[in-house]
Scaffold this motif. Structure first.
Motif, PDB file in Angstrom:
ATOM      1  N   GLU A  21     -23.407  96.767 -46.241  1.00  0.00           N
ATOM      2  CA  GLU A  21     -22.927  95.545 -45.598  1.00  0.00           C
ATOM      3  C   GLU A  21     -21.656  95.026 -46.284  1.00  0.00           C
ATOM      4  OE1 GLU A  21     -23.797  93.868 -42.759  1.00  0.00           O
ATOM      5  OE2 GLU A  21     -25.000  95.665 -42.419  1.00  0.00           O
ATOM      6  N   GLU A  76     -15.803  90.470 -35.660  1.00  0.00           N
ATOM      7  CA  GLU A  76     -17.228  90.769 -35.479  1.00  0.00           C
ATOM      8  C   GLU A  76     -17.403  92.086 -34.718  1.00  0.00           C
ATOM      9  OE1 GLU A  76     -21.073  88.782 -33.302  1.00  0.00           O
ATOM     10  OE2 GLU A  76     -19.611  87.423 -34.233  1.00  0.00           O
ATOM     11  N   ALA A 115     -13.614  95.132 -42.590  1.00  0.00           N
ATOM     12  CA  ALA A 115     -13.245  94.157 -41.551  1.00  0.00           C
ATOM     13  C   ALA A 115     -12.258  93.134 -42.091  1.00  0.00           C
ATOM     14  CB  ALA A 115     -14.497  93.475 -41.009  1.00  0.00           C
ATOM     15  N   ILE A 168     -18.774  97.109 -45.128  1.00  0.00           N
ATOM     16  CA  ILE A 168     -18.386  96.757 -43.761  1.00  0.00           C
ATOM     17  C   ILE A 168     -17.547  95.492 -43.759  1.00  0.00           C
ATOM     18  CG2 ILE A 168     -19.289  95.951 -41.530  1.00  0.00           C
ATOM     19  CD1 ILE A 168     -21.666  97.919 -42.008  1.00  0.00           C
ATOM     20  N   GLU A 169     -17.997  94.488 -44.493  1.00  0.00           N
ATOM     21  CA  GLU A 169     -17.255  93.229 -44.566  1.00  0.00           C
ATOM     22  C   GLU A 169     -15.881  93.426 -45.197  1.00  0.00           C
ATOM     23  OE1 GLU A 169     -19.739  90.317 -46.471  1.00  0.00           O
ATOM     24  OE2 GLU A 169     -21.293  90.527 -44.953  1.00  0.00           O
ATOM     25  N   GLU A 176     -16.786  94.900 -37.149  1.00  0.00           N
ATOM     26  CA  GLU A 176     -17.958  95.088 -38.009  1.00  0.00           C
ATOM     27  C   GLU A 176     -19.070  95.822 -37.257  1.00  0.00           C
ATOM     28  OE1 GLU A 176     -18.943  91.125 -39.307  1.00  0.00           O
ATOM     29  OE2 GLU A 176     -17.475  91.173 -40.928  1.00  0.00           O
TER      30      GLU A 176
END
Length: 120
Positions: free
Chosen positions: A84, A105, A91, A87-88, A108
């Motif tokens: 996670e 969003e 992004a 991913i953040e 992501e």
């Protein structure tokens, strides 16, 4: 719970002595002896990792089965957190590039979709 009998069984299966294990694991013979006789009931993670590596098994092999699911869940949770965060981070590289919060969003979610396909 740590179970020294599991190490003893692996040594027997391999036909190894405690001395051979200490040499292969690069740990003091007294440490191996203390573990195998039960004098040392909770060896350090580092010591167990060296023994597991020498024997060619996972550290999980040295614990009773009821302990493993909890440990695996902890590792799974850690891996999910790491994923996670990645991913953040990816992004975040798109922020300030004329992308809306909804666009970020979507990015992501797309990364999550790609990662879920890699597992199959």
């Amino acid at each position: 719970m740590f179970n020294k009998e599991k190490i003893i069984k692996l040594l027997s299966e391999k036909g190894w002595s405690a001395y051979k294990l200490c040499k292969k694991a690069n740990i003091p013979q007294s440490t191996v002896s203390d573990i195998l006789t039960g004098k040392r009931k909770n060896p350090t993670a580092e010591t167990l990792a060296k023994i597991a590596d020498a024997l060619g098994v996972s550290v999980n092999e040295f614990f009773d089965n009821e302990d493993i699911p909890t440990e695996e869940k902890s590792i799974e949770k850690l891996n999910k957190t790491i994923k996670e965060n990645k991913i953040e981070t990816i992004a975040a590289h798109f922020e300030g590039e004329d992308f809306t919060d909804e666009d970020i969003e979507d990015i992501e979610n797309f990364i999550r979709f790609i990662l879920s396909k890699k597992k199959k």
